[in-house]
Design a protein around this motif. Structure first.
Motif, mmCIF file in Angstrom:
data_model
loop_
_atom_site.group_PDB
_atom_site.id
_atom_site.type_symbol
_atom_site.label_atom_id
_atom_site.label_comp_id
_atom_site.label_asym_id
_atom_site.label_seq_id
_atom_site.Cartn_x
_atom_site.Cartn_y
_atom_site.Cartn_z
ATOM 1 N N TYR A 162 41.532 34.282 52.950
ATOM 2 C CA TYR A 162 41.501 35.748 53.056
ATOM 3 C C TYR A 162 42.210 36.396 51.876
ATOM 4 O O TYR A 162 41.768 37.398 51.343
ATOM 5 N N ALA A 163 43.321 35.756 51.460
ATOM 6 C CA ALA A 163 44.143 36.398 50.435
ATOM 7 C C ALA A 163 43.630 36.158 49.018
ATOM 8 O O ALA A 163 43.713 37.046 48.177
ATOM 9 N N GLY A 164 43.118 34.952 48.766
ATOM 10 C CA GLY A 164 42.923 34.582 47.364
ATOM 11 C C GLY A 164 41.490 34.530 46.905
ATOM 12 O O GLY A 164 40.571 34.951 47.589
ATOM 13 N N GLU A 165 41.355 33.983 45.690
ATOM 14 C CA GLU A 165 40.027 33.879 45.107
ATOM 15 C C GLU A 165 39.397 32.524 45.401
ATOM 16 O O GLU A 165 38.251 32.302 45.115
ATOM 17 N N LYS A 166 40.203 31.623 45.949
ATOM 18 C CA LYS A 166 39.696 30.259 46.121
ATOM 19 C C LYS A 166 38.725 30.155 47.285
ATOM 20 O O LYS A 166 38.887 30.819 48.294
ATOM 21 N N SER A 167 37.747 29.303 47.104
ATOM 22 C CA SER A 167 36.772 29.092 48.176
ATOM 23 C C SER A 167 37.330 28.077 49.169
ATOM 24 O O SER A 167 38.307 27.379 48.888
ATOM 25 N N ALA A 168 36.686 27.985 50.296
ATOM 26 C CA ALA A 168 37.118 27.038 51.320
ATOM 27 C C ALA A 168 37.090 25.620 50.780
ATOM 28 O O ALA A 168 38.006 24.828 51.000
ATOM 29 N N THR A 169 36.032 25.288 50.053
ATOM 30 C CA THR A 169 35.903 23.933 49.511
ATOM 31 C C THR A 169 37.081 23.613 48.584
ATOM 32 O O THR A 169 37.689 22.549 48.681
ATOM 33 N N GLN A 170 37.414 24.562 47.702
ATOM 34 C CA GLN A 170 38.550 24.350 46.796
ATOM 35 C C GLN A 170 39.842 24.146 47.564
ATOM 36 O O GLN A 170 40.619 23.237 47.273
ATOM 37 N N LEU A 171 40.080 25.006 48.562
ATOM 38 C CA LEU A 171 41.326 24.922 49.330
ATOM 39 C C LEU A 171 41.444 23.587 50.056
ATOM 40 O O LEU A 171 42.504 22.963 50.063
ATOM 41 N N VAL A 172 40.347 23.156 50.638
ATOM 42 C CA VAL A 172 40.368 21.899 51.390
ATOM 43 C C VAL A 172 40.685 20.735 50.454
ATOM 44 O O VAL A 172 41.483 19.853 50.762
ATOM 45 N N GLU A 173 40.075 20.768 49.265
ATOM 46 C CA GLU A 173 40.321 19.690 48.317
ATOM 47 C C GLU A 173 41.757 19.682 47.825
ATOM 48 O O GLU A 173 42.432 18.663 47.832
ATOM 49 N N GLU A 174 42.222 20.851 47.423
ATOM 50 C CA GLU A 174 43.588 20.962 46.923
ATOM 51 C C GLU A 174 44.616 20.469 47.917
ATOM 52 O O GLU A 174 45.596 19.828 47.570
ATOM 53 N N LYS A 175 44.399 20.809 49.175
ATOM 54 C CA LYS A 175 45.381 20.478 50.185
ATOM 55 C C LYS A 175 45.113 19.117 50.823
ATOM 56 O O LYS A 175 45.854 18.692 51.705
ATOM 57 N N GLY A 176 44.036 18.472 50.399
ATOM 58 C CA GLY A 176 43.691 17.171 50.955
ATOM 59 C C GLY A 176 43.493 17.214 52.461
ATOM 60 O O GLY A 176 44.013 16.387 53.206
ATOM 61 N N LEU A 177 42.764 18.231 52.907
ATOM 62 C CA LEU A 177 42.608 18.408 54.357
ATOM 63 C C LEU A 177 41.398 17.687 54.930
ATOM 64 O O LEU A 177 41.167 17.733 56.130
ATOM 65 N N GLN A 178 40.645 17.032 54.047
ATOM 66 C CA GLN A 178 39.444 16.375 54.564
ATOM 67 C C GLN A 178 39.829 15.394 55.657
ATOM 68 O O GLN A 178 40.783 14.637 55.516
#
Ligand code: ADP
Ligand code: MG
Ligand code: ZN
Length: 476
Positions: free
Chosen positions: A396-412
């Protein structure tokens, strides 16, 4: 003796035109007194009214949405009375031949369906405003509002309780706002309502004497005023008294109604057709063209959401509370056919963020596309629902997409069968006693194993997959 309540409603809706009903003056609120005036709305002799086509169009669209028939010939009439805010000495209204007739609104009140008939809706001009100054005892007249278009919508005496009145009024307000013909704000006075109330002995066929209530400017006022008036009339009749036909004002501070004028002083308006205005002739083709452009009303859309998308009534009600929200939801499910998942996420996460920021859904930083991207990852098992909720504020806050966020945070989630089977084997080997228990019929032990595998995977294993694979491993 027990009584039945009978209520009919007169509602004045201010139409959202840019100019007045019979002249080109602006309708915008908040200008200096008497600056939005011209000879027509000042009622100067020799000036002639010209009908505002846009107001007629709004009346027709409203009428059609309220299931009315539209009169192809209708007539403007003069309604005479004297008041300082009415310079002509008459109001231009419609009397015997109003533009809309014979409609209805279907309601659902406390689980019961209820139809309230609308006997007519007619166009008329608003009066000006008298201002009584506190100091010096002077009164002033501001004619900026004079001539603003109103649609007066009148029901048959079909309502039987304050709840029905409120339900009707809310449904009417929603329709007017959806149609974009009225702001629908009772506090600001662009939607005004006058309930007419009478009582009759239960079982009686004839109506009792009615009282009209004025000065109501919120939904809460409506409920309170109607309930008060029902109690007052019940008391009068129970004590053997008579109801007088009168207009009563709701006093918010006292929580009471008080007489404003009685029938004896009631007006004889001496209606007659306005000779300055030709009968209004409305082409059938125009009516049909407008019928074609009508949007679906909130209630119909709610029903459709229930049927088409299988949503619970509550969800459908929340999602159709504004057109923009309903549009948002539909554009999500067009891309991703999991209505309940979408609905839960909109009602929970999205609305929470929007409300906190005081933002409307129209300007949501998360577009339907971006929300769907996130929810698809939940649906196909890439991430857990919990993870989706956790990253939503960042989405909601940023420019990052869901896919980017999931990858960055290793949430897969680990859904890979090979990797999962490996972990499962480890857990099974370590706990032979529990394996015995499971195999001897204690199904509940499965939960223990799921927990162990989740722990081994540091919470990243896909629980559904784990369940599936565990059952297989344990029964082999
Ligand atoms: P008036 O001429 O006093 O304005 P109308 O016949 O135009 O009366 O009705 C105004 C409103 O009052 C309508 O909504 C109508 O349904 C309602 N009404 C009429 N008679 C009664 C009654 N006896 N009890 C309650 N409401 C009534
Ligand atoms: Mg009336
Ligand atoms: Zn004017």
């Amino acid at each position: 003796m027990t009584f039945e309540t009978v209520i009919g409603l007169e509602v004045h809706a201010q139409l959202r035109t840019q100019s007045k009903l019979f002249c080109g003056c602006g309708t915008e609120f908040g200008h200096l007194p008497n600056t939005q005036t011209c000879p027509v709305c000042l009622g100067l002799p020799g000036s002639l009214p010209v009908i505002n086509k846009r107001a007629v169009e709004m009346a027709i669209r409203t009428g059609l949405a309220l299931n009315c028939s539209i009169r192809t010939t209708n007539v403007f009439a003069r309604k005479h009375y004297f008041y300082p805010d009415l310079p002509k000495g008459y109001q231009i209204s419609q009397y015997e031949e109003p533009i809309c007739e014979h409609g209805w609104i279907d309601l659902n009140v406390n689980g019961e369906s209820k139809r309230v008939r609308i006997c007519r809706a007619h166009l008329e001009e608003d009066a000006g405003k008298n201002i009584h100054a506190n100091e010096g005892g002077q009164s002033y007249v501001d004619l900026n509002r004079t001539g603003t278009p109103l649609l007066e919508i009148v029901t048959d005496p079909d309502m039987r309780s304050a709840d029905e009145v409120v339900a009707y009024l809310k449904s009417l307000r929603d329709a007017l706002v959806y149609l974009d013909v009225c702001d629908g704000n009772m506090e600001e006075g662009n939607l005004r309502c006058e309930p007419n109330i009478s009582l009759r002995p239960v079982g009686s066929e004839t109506f009792g004497t009615k009282v009209e209530l004025k000065n109501i400017n919120s939904f809460k006022n409506v409920k309170d005023a109607v309930e008060y008036e029902i109690k007052r009339q019940t008391k009068v009749l129970t004590e053997g008294g008579k109801i007088h036909q009168e207009t009563r004002l709701w006093n918010i501070d006292l929580g009471q109604t008080a007489v404003m004028r009685s029938k004896e002083e009631a007006h004889d308006y001496r209606y007659f057709p306005d000779p300055d205005l030709l009968p209004l002739s409305i082409p059938e083709e125009w009516i049909e063209e407008l019928r074609g452009t009508l949007q679906e009303l909130p209630q119909a859309r709610q029903q459709r959401f229930i049927q088409e998308h299988g949503l619970p009534e509550y969800d459908a009600g929340v999602l159709t509370s504004s057109r923009a929200l309903a549009d948002y939801f539909e554009s999500c499910v067009q891309r991703f056919a999991e209505p309940k998942l979408v609905s839960n996420f909109i009602m929970g996460e999205l609305l929470r963020e929007l409300n906190q920021a005081g933002m409307a859904v129209e300007s949501s930083p998360v577009s339907p596309d971006r929300l769907v991207e996130l929810l698809q990852m939940v649906h196909n098992g890439t991430i857990s629902l919990k993870a989706a909720k956790e990253i939503f504020p960042e989405l909601y806050a940023g420019e990052k997409s869901a896919t980017q966020l999931v990858e960055e945070k290793g949430l897969q989630q680990v859904s890979d069968e090979g990797a999962l089977e490996h972990m499962i084997q480890e857990v099974v080997d370590k706990n032979p006693a529990q394996v015995e228990q499971y195999r001897s019929g204690k199904d509940a032990v499965l939960g223990f194993f799921v927990g162990q595998v989740m722990k081994t995977s540091k919470g990243k294993a896909n629980p559904q997959k784990v369940n599936e694979l565990l059952k297989r491993a344990l029964s082999s």
